[in-house]
Design an enzyme around this catalytic site. Sequence first.
Site, PDB file in Angstrom:
ATOM      1  N   THR A 271      87.180 -52.146-105.548  1.00 14.78           N
ATOM      2  CA  THR A 271      88.090 -51.504-104.456  1.00 14.78           C
ATOM      3  C   THR A 271      87.327 -50.724-103.683  1.00 14.78           C
ATOM      4  OG1 THR A 271      88.304 -49.597-105.907  1.00 14.78           O
ATOM      5  CG2 THR A 271      89.646 -51.294-106.754  1.00 14.78           C
TER       6      THR A 271
ATOM      7  N   ASP B 232     100.263 -41.799-100.038  1.00 16.21           N
ATOM      8  CA  ASP B 232      98.781 -41.845 -99.953  1.00 16.21           C
ATOM      9  C   ASP B 232      98.175 -40.744 -98.834  1.00 16.21           C
ATOM     10  OD1 ASP B 232      96.702 -44.404-100.684  1.00 16.21           O
ATOM     11  OD2 ASP B 232      96.038 -43.010 -99.362  1.00 16.21           O
TER      12      ASP B 232
ATOM     13  N   ASP C  72      99.642 -36.102-100.609  1.00 18.22           N
ATOM     14  CA  ASP C  72      98.349 -35.631-100.923  1.00 18.22           C
ATOM     15  C   ASP C  72      98.634 -35.055-102.467  1.00 18.22           C
ATOM     16  OD1 ASP C  72      95.908 -34.292-102.016  1.00 18.22           O
ATOM     17  OD2 ASP C  72      95.820 -32.986-100.326  1.00 18.22           O
TER      18      ASP C  72
ATOM     19  N   TYR D 258      84.706 -36.585-112.771  1.00 17.72           N
ATOM     20  CA  TYR D 258      85.376 -37.717-112.560  1.00 17.72           C
ATOM     21  C   TYR D 258      85.428 -38.227-114.398  1.00 17.72           C
ATOM     22  CZ  TYR D 258      86.988 -42.573-111.959  1.00 17.72           C
ATOM     23  OH  TYR D 258      87.818 -43.894-111.834  1.00 17.72           O
TER      24      TYR D 258
END
Length: 278
Positions: free
Chosen positions: A206, A45, A71, A171
């Site tokens: 989340t 992460d 990354d 996205y």
Amino acid sequence: MAEHEPRARWDVEGYRVVVTGAASGLGRAMAEAMAAGGATVVGGDVDQAGLEAVAAEWQQRGWRLIPVPCDVADLESVQRLFDRAVEALGGVDVAFANAGVAWDRGFLTPGFGIEEFPIELWHRVMSVNLHGVFHTLKAAARVMKPQRRGSIIVTASTAGLRSEPMVGYGYITAKAGVINLTKQAALELAGYGIRVNAIAPGPFKTHIGGHQAWKPEDEEPWRDAVLLQRMADPSEIQGLALFLASSASSFVTGAVFPIDGGATALSQLPARSLGPRT
Ligand SMILES: NC(=O)c1ccc[n+]([C@@H]2O[C@H](COP(=O)([O-])OP(=O)(O)OC[C@H]3O[C@@H](n4cnc5c(N)ncnc54)[C@H](O)[C@@H]3O)[C@@H](O)[C@H]2O)c1
């Protein structure tokens, strides 16, 4: 067949698992499902402090997380994550290509219509959500091909299956891309005993998009878009994660699984809710 066998197919005891985006949300929940089943997880992460916090919490429960700063936008960083897993555990049985961001917004938000959508932001979202998954597939395949075994699970989205007005252009495009990437990789890797599948979550509570806590008013538009009329808790991803990671799904590859409270079974919002039309 012995009575216990169907349940044993879900066993992940002793599995060596890599999860990107393991510090939060769905990645953390899927990692927990693996660890609770007796797997060792190598978590990657960009949020190193978040990863360390998960590792410390797990230690109290007797679960093992090896935290590795990573990354996914950087191929070398992802390769180092898998190298670390091989060095520590000798191989990788399961890889979750999960890390993702939602820095962009849907076109109903001022500044995110197609003509003004910041091109810079488009590239940044692609670098994590599309390139990041490609990098993770490359690194996973490099380890799994010689093993002749493995399961790779890509976190796509319902936004990759259809248009969604609340979701940004970057996205939506990246998520559609990872779905076909999953199928293409499944095609190549099947011959090496490696299965590749995608999950397509609907709205889960989340930290995506910078959310810290979800207020009831934030949840409302998402609730309306789901047959079950609620958002999901991250723990609700765990059954599907276990299924795809374990031999319970031994005949499943190249598939995409919506886990969306029925969102994709509902027809889209009425066109008039999208604003004025000429
Ligand atoms: N939450 C939802 O409703 C939803 C719906 C569909 C799909 N998804 C997908 O689920 C995945 C996980 O998101 P989430 O909802 O758990 O969000 P989250 O923000 O809670 O967790 C994402 C994690 O990924 C990490 N991350 C971000 N960029 C990274 C990078 N470049 N390299 C490595 N790690 C990075 C973050 O630090 C964070 O720990 C994403 O791919 C997201 O697009 C989420």
